[in-house]
Design an enzyme around this catalytic site. Sequence first.
Site, PDB file in Angstrom:
ATOM      1  N   LYS B  96       0.854  -1.194   0.000  1.00  0.00           N
ATOM      2  CA  LYS B  96       0.000   0.000   0.000  1.00  0.00           C
ATOM      3  C   LYS B  96       0.887   1.240   0.000  1.00  0.00           C
ATOM      4  O   LYS B  96       1.894   1.279   0.730  1.00  0.00           O
ATOM      5  CB  LYS B  96      -0.873  -0.048   1.263  1.00  0.00           C
ATOM      6  N   SER B 172      -9.496   1.172   3.275  1.00  0.00           N
ATOM      7  CA  SER B 172      -8.665   1.899   2.341  1.00  0.00           C
ATOM      8  C   SER B 172      -7.608   1.039   1.631  1.00  0.00           C
ATOM      9  O   SER B 172      -7.059   1.478   0.624  1.00  0.00           O
ATOM     10  CB  SER B 172      -7.952   3.028   3.077  1.00  0.00           C
ATOM     11  N   SER B 196      -9.548  -1.120   7.548  1.00  0.00           N
ATOM     12  CA  SER B 196      -9.007  -0.888   6.208  1.00  0.00           C
ATOM     13  C   SER B 196      -8.271  -2.064   5.592  1.00  0.00           C
ATOM     14  O   SER B 196      -7.970  -2.042   4.397  1.00  0.00           O
ATOM     15  CB  SER B 196      -8.079   0.335   6.212  1.00  0.00           C
TER      16      SER B 196
END
Lengths: 482, 529
Positions: B96, B172, B196
């Site tokens: 990420k 996310s 997330s």
Amino acid sequence: MAEYEVTIGLETHIQLNTITKAFCSCKADSWGDAPNTNICPVCSGLPGALPAANKAMVEKALILCLAMNADINMTSFFDRKNYLYADLPAGYQITQNDKPIGIGGYLDFQMDDGRPVRVRIDNLHMEEDAGKTRNEGDIRLIDMNRCGVPLVEMVTQPDMHSADEAATYLIKLRQLLRWLGISEANMEKAHLRCDANVSIRPKGQVKLGKKCEIKNINSIEAVRTAINYEIQRQIKEVEAGNEIEQWTIEWDNDALELRKMRSKETAADYRYFREPNLMPVVISEEFLQSVKEGMPELPLARQKRFETELGLPAYDASILTADRETSEFFEEAAKVYGEDNKRVSNWMMNEVLRIVNEKGIGVAELKITPSNLADIIRLVDKKTINTTTGKTLVDKVNDSGKDPAALVKELGLGLVSDDSIIREVCEKIVANSPKEKALYLGGKETLIGWFVGQVMREMRGKADPELAKTILESVLKAGEGN
Amino acid sequence: MSDLTSLTALEQAKLIREKQISAVELLDQTLEQVKRVDGRPGSLDFDHETEEDKHKVHAFIILTEEHAREKARSVDERIAKGKSVGALAGVPYSVKDVYCTKGIQTTAASKILSGWKPPYDSTVIEKMDQADAVMFGKVNLDEFTFGGSNETTAFKPTVRNPWNTDRVPGGSSGGSAAAVAANEGAISLGTDTGGSIREPAAFTGVVGLKPTYGRVSRYGVIPFASSMDSLGPLTRSVSDAALVLREIAGFDPRDSVTGKVSVDNYLEELKKGVKGMRIGISQDYMQITYMDDNGEYASAPIDPVLLAKMEKAISIYKELGAEIIEDIPMPNTKYSVPSYFVITRIEAYSNLQRYDGLKYGHSTSRPVTDMYDLYYKSRGEGFGYQTKLRLLTGLFASQEKFYEKYYGRAMRARGMLRNDFDNAFNPQGKYRLDVLLTPSTPSAAFPFGGATAKDSLKMQFADQFTSPMNFAGTPGVSFPCGLDNEGMPLGLQAAGYDYCESKILRAAYAFEQATIDEDWRKVKPMVLK
């Protein structure tokens, strides 16, 4: 003109002399380093970097808390103080807000005239320093080397009532910080910084007047001057029938003037909250105990002990406890010497501290040791050397680092007690001074001192003056019959 | 060799170690797979979405092919020479784009960081490198991780759900979840502040592990809410999650909240099964609780299909010898969302203050009158809508005059919520749970635009069952449990107590193995067909 009472509280920022910064492993002291060369992702606030608290910072802060007689919060917290400024790269300062390491406490000290003063402390908290901003024309330059340097902010109660008291408090605080070995406390290098809250009120009024905060006062003299200026300014305002407004004022030490920075109305909201990246600072009983055991005797206590136990006059005790090294040097020398502490005190103040002042160094940097000093005094006592030689010997030992007795031998500084050599010189002097001889024999016996001086000069101080005097008297009187 | 990209990391690592395939070969296939399914990467220069874009995954912001090739070659060389290699030797993984990577752009999917190349690696990136895993790209996310659908990214086109590209991948860590689901690497590292990792894992049919707060170092990962941010893997199997956790967990002097707790051999632990385990069910996790227009607590049911999956999981666990304890009281769960809102907004606002347009990233090109004007314009241009929303709510709630009203109260609620977990898991307590079993989300992945649609509670409260663990600091793992009526994946969560990752992974693994041959597991995401 009405009489006014002045009330002063001080906020001091004390830079702790740790090896590394508060929350990273950059070195704490950047003195002389090029801008922005002593930084890392942590202290320069890069995204993702995290602080890790320096144990040495906590220990030194704890030492200060103990020295200030503060209550220790065994669990204290770091908080974020949020504000946007270019020299604060993370956008917040890590500090301690509502649960700082130390609460309360006081510093007792004496003014020059011996009057005791107690200044109470509100709280002591640990925090990181911000960077430095310098304006060059239209350009603002930022140096982040200072970011993350550990500080203790110590806030006093409004317990001081003159600029002189405030200045003396700072002098005593500086002495204490150096004594404890937790800060260099050099105001010119901003190791010790001071903001002053000043207010006045008519004598007898209970309610405190509105206070103004003077920022940026960076020497003891500036504290004295700036506070006195501010007191005069406030009196003038009140006398003119105006209200004092709660201002923040900047002291310009070059122009010697106070400059208004902002009104209280625009004061910032720092939105404090717990710094989530750091665990609470938990001080264990064992850690507290070990720090307590390592605490030195504090200046005021030592001063008192020098008076009561070592029998020194108050003046001597005060001078000899001006810093820790001096007091330890003295005490060690007195111990080695073993008798008449006042005699050691005189030698210490007149000779050792003379060298310190002349050279502009600290006692710790001297080559002469306490036992050297005791030896020198003993050499004088035993008349191996005279007092004058003793004094120069202090310099010679300090310059060379050699043993005093060895130096006396090496340089031939010992007193000549061989009659024949002294007699030879005395006869020469008397023979060359017929006028003085006549006056002496004519009844002006005080001239004997002049004759002794001549002998001493001729022998470069090595003669035993008592012996020289006796021989001179006999030489002078021997010729009487001629 | 046939398709290597659908293998698990464990299988890939084994083949490489046994020299049946090379790390370079696997990397090439992985990059090929990206080429096939991912479409164009997320970019700030995005103009408009094309028809083709709508059928691609768009998980990646940047591929680090050169970097990856170098690492893969070194792994191959060392294996050829018979030297020892790490547990993840040669396994490609993505990360990420909030993990700082030395010399490689790190964006947090925000324009404000455009062009920034960190001068340092995050601890976990270092650990993955020591394990000899091969980082081959950085994946998209909601800007600064602010979102649960990946739609708030400044890097468009946004990530699409590989199961149905009209649906969000969750967020996310949506890029991570989508990449793993689409066989673009067997491992992706995500972050989880309110769900997330677990929510996108559930939405894309993969395993997502949020470890205990303090189990994995956060050093070098761009924060959202620092008191809750956790890092963990998204993988296609429970074993892979266990494998990765062992490599990245542990005390780090650079992250003060990491615990000096020994790291288990999670992979070995899996074999212990669930026999004798105490697995709890709480009614507080079987419904959505929300505040209605009058500010009163109200509740709404979750997807009935999910309830059926829960029932089935319970019966499987019973069969495997676990003890099911029903009606675990978690009464403070309802305070989670509002107090979570306050604390995360305040921490997020503070964490965002460093982006000023001066030191790195985006700086306005418009003329400025002074420093504050530079801040104002740079931040105005650099931050996206959702980030600004969070900044403003954080600024509002953090005002000193509101300290007690918001932050103080939220912190107390946090303490109460933590007590719920202590009561449920305390080994000397009444319930003595090993695992709390909950749905991961109230429903499957929703269509684009759904999170902001006013009538959809399920979407608004997608993190209702996951954020309490961030609040409590406890671990949770989301694992696939089947498909809904529209063929979208659903996830269950095994939540546990502090540093008890082994237990929740055992529960997830037991379910996975018990259902390994079920038909729904043979259904593949749309983009893989």
